[in-house]
Scaffold this motif. Structure first.
Motif, short mmCIF file in Angstrom:
data_model
loop_
_atom_site.label_atom_id
_atom_site.label_comp_id
_atom_site.label_asym_id
_atom_site.label_seq_id
_atom_site.Cartn_x
_atom_site.Cartn_y
_atom_site.Cartn_z
N THR A 1 17.33 21.89 65.28
CA THR A 1 17.68 21.89 66.62
C THR A 1 16.46 22.24 67.41
N PRO A 2 16.26 21.93 68.72
CA PRO A 2 15.05 22.24 69.39
C PRO A 2 14.77 23.86 69.33
N LYS A 3 13.58 24.11 69.08
CA LYS A 3 13.14 25.83 68.85
C LYS A 3 13.78 26.53 69.92
N GLN A 4 14.19 27.63 69.66
CA GLN A 4 14.71 28.48 70.19
C GLN A 4 13.83 29.39 71.43
N PRO A 5 14.12 29.94 72.39
CA PRO A 5 13.14 30.68 72.86
C PRO A 5 12.81 32.35 72.41
N GLU A 6 11.53 32.46 72.54
CA GLU A 6 11.11 33.60 71.96
C GLU A 6 11.44 33.59 70.34
N SER A 7 10.91 32.61 69.79
CA SER A 7 11.04 32.39 68.29
C SER A 7 9.72 31.63 67.78
N LEU A 8 9.39 31.73 66.45
CA LEU A 8 8.35 31.06 65.87
C LEU A 8 8.81 30.21 65.22
N ARG A 9 7.94 28.73 64.97
CA ARG A 9 8.40 27.70 64.25
C ARG A 9 7.13 27.15 63.38
N LEU A 10 7.25 26.99 62.22
CA LEU A 10 6.09 26.29 61.45
C LEU A 10 6.73 25.08 60.81
N ALA A 11 5.84 24.15 60.92
CA ALA A 11 6.05 22.61 60.24
C ALA A 11 5.02 22.40 59.16
N VAL A 12 5.81 21.88 57.94
CA VAL A 12 4.96 21.53 56.81
C VAL A 12 5.22 20.19 56.69
N ILE A 13 3.92 19.59 56.36
CA ILE A 13 3.94 18.09 55.93
C ILE A 13 2.92 18.07 54.79
N GLY A 14 3.08 16.80 54.11
CA GLY A 14 2.51 16.26 52.78
C GLY A 14 3.27 15.88 51.92
N SER A 15 2.88 15.81 50.74
CA SER A 15 3.75 14.79 49.61
C SER A 15 4.58 15.88 48.81
N SER A 16 4.82 15.51 47.77
CA SER A 16 5.59 16.19 46.85
C SER A 16 5.37 17.72 46.72
N LEU A 17 4.17 18.01 46.64
CA LEU A 17 3.67 19.65 46.47
C LEU A 17 4.20 20.25 47.69
N ALA A 18 3.95 19.60 48.82
CA ALA A 18 4.48 20.42 50.28
C ALA A 18 5.88 20.52 50.22
N ALA A 19 6.85 19.42 49.61
CA ALA A 19 8.14 19.39 49.69
C ALA A 19 8.87 20.30 48.55
N GLY A 20 7.91 20.88 47.88
CA GLY A 20 8.53 21.76 46.81
C GLY A 20 9.09 21.19 45.62
N TYR A 21 8.82 20.03 45.39
CA TYR A 21 9.26 19.22 44.38
C TYR A 21 9.48 19.92 42.88
N LEU A 22 10.46 20.13 42.52
CA LEU A 22 10.94 20.70 41.07
C LEU A 22 11.13 22.25 41.20
N VAL A 23 11.20 22.55 42.46
CA VAL A 23 11.11 24.27 42.72
C VAL A 23 12.47 24.51 43.59
N PRO A 24 13.36 25.49 43.06
CA PRO A 24 14.40 25.89 44.07
C PRO A 24 13.93 26.07 45.38
N TYR A 25 14.75 25.78 46.36
CA TYR A 25 14.12 25.97 47.72
C TYR A 25 13.68 27.58 48.14
N GLU A 26 14.44 28.31 47.52
CA GLU A 26 14.34 29.75 47.74
C GLU A 26 12.89 30.19 47.22
#
Length: 372
Positions: free
Chosen positions: A85-110
């Motif tokens: 959703t749209p970024k909330q006021p008084e908050s920080l947001r990071l966006a990650v782009i790239g291929s499978s390595l960026a996506a965390g392929y084969l790694v649990p999300y946590e």
């Protein structure tokens, strides 16, 4: 030996191998299942758009040497537990782009770079932090423009592009025709390719190779003999690798043009397994330059107004590479993503990105290394 023995003896050998190998193969398929394809990711769009996941989709993937991994995506098709959703006021947001390595392929999300970086930033920052991960297999080359545009639309305080030597090889392919599903980086056709595919599916060969190659003293010498694949660690750089660096520089230009001058951009580098092994054990690097590629990428990043962060600097001396990578698959495992997240968080503060510098305390190691 009678003439007929020349025919009978080979048949006996083949039959013996089959009697032994077939049951072992069957047992290994039960105990070491394999399901590599993420059915949520949409491939094959002929337009220069980024590959993406189906919104609110979930699938499971696994390689024989690793655990079952749930790949789940939010309402925008990004691998994040945070809403897009749209970024909330008084908050920080990071966006990650790239291929499978960026996506965390084969790694649990946590355990992925995105989740680990988010948790570190939440501990350091007085504002809420969310991370949107737009990474997907094949998102290099021209597809990065669409990824960067989508990331910029999220109003992030910084965008991170994750790259590795493998991505530089993939980069050229992504600037060609859109690959069909499951066909990324597979260029051979015919019976030779089919034979390779069938052999690659053998659990017996996989596990035998794994037991051999998980040891760096065995793996690195074999990798060094792999021809042009290892040329990014040989000086002077080959024309192929100079061309790949030029492609990456074009990618950085594309991303910068797509996001504009006001959003900070960080290029986050992850070494390949052999490279990491040589950096951790210098005796394996004789005659090679395992840190040269990072220097070249950093120079190009900075020339285009991007910051550079390097996971290589986070690898403790003596670390066996198979403890931070999947030995056969080559992707970072959860421990490797932990080091990648450390490099990312440190890079945000080393770059003095305004939003994070104003709202967060620098991590101890960065505070000690950063003047003032």
């Amino acid at each position: 030996m009678e003439r007929r023995d020349y025919f009978i003896l080979p048949l006996i050998v083949i039959a013996t191998v089959l009697v032994v190998a077939v049951p072992v193969e069957a047992a290994l398929r039960i105990f070491f299942p394999y399901s590599e394809a993420d059915r949520c990711v949409v491939y094959g769009d002929p337009r220069p758009s980024a590959f993406h996941a189906t919104p609110n989709c979930a699938s499971r993937i696994k390689v024989p040497e690793g655990p079952w991994v749930d790949m789940t995506y939010n309402a925008c098709g990004y691998r994040s537990t945070d809403p897009c959703t749209p970024k909330q006021p008084e908050s920080l947001r990071l966006a990650v782009i790239g291929s499978s390595l960026a996506a965390g392929y084969l790694v649990p999300y946590e355990d992925s770079v995105s989740a680990r970086a988010r948790e570190s930033l939440r501990a350091l920052c007085r504002l809420p932090v969310d991370v949107q991960n737009l990474g997907a297999e094949g998102n290099m080359g021209v597809r990065l423009t669409a990824s960067a545009e989508a990331a910029a639309a999220l109003d992030p305080d910084a965008i991170v592009l994750v790259v590795s030597p493998t991505d530089l090889v993939l980069d050229n392919a992504m600037d060609q025709e859109a690959p069909a599903p499951g066909a990324i980086a597979k260029h051979q056709t015919g019976w030779i390719q089919e034979l390779k595919v069938q052999l690659s599916r053998s659990r017996l060969l996989y596990m035998e190779s794994y037991l051999l190659l998980r040891n760096d003293d065995n793996y690195v010498p074999i990798y060094r003999r792999s021809g042009h694949k290892a040329d990014y660690m040989r000086l002077p750089l080959s024309q192929d690798w100079q061309g790949r660096l030029a492609h990456l520089e074009r990618d950085i230009e594309r991303v910068r043009a797509a996001i504009g001058p006001d959003i900070p951009l960080v290029i986050l580098f992850a070494p390949e397994r052999a490279q990491a092994a040589m950096l951790a054990a210098p005796h394996l690097a004789k005659g090679m330059a395992p840190a040269h590629l990072q220097t070249e990428i950093a120079r190009r990043a900075q020339a285009h107004g991007a910051s550079f962060a390097d996971m290589s600097m986070r690898i403790p001396p003596g670390t066996p590479s198979s403890s931070i990578y999947y030995a056969m698959n080559g992707h970072l495992n959860g421990e490797g993503h932990g080091l990648l997240a450390e490099a990312l968080v440190g890079g945000l503060f080393d770059a003095r990105i305004p939003a994070f510098a104003a709202a967060c305390a620098a991590p101890p190691a960065t505070a000690a290394l950063t003047p003032g």
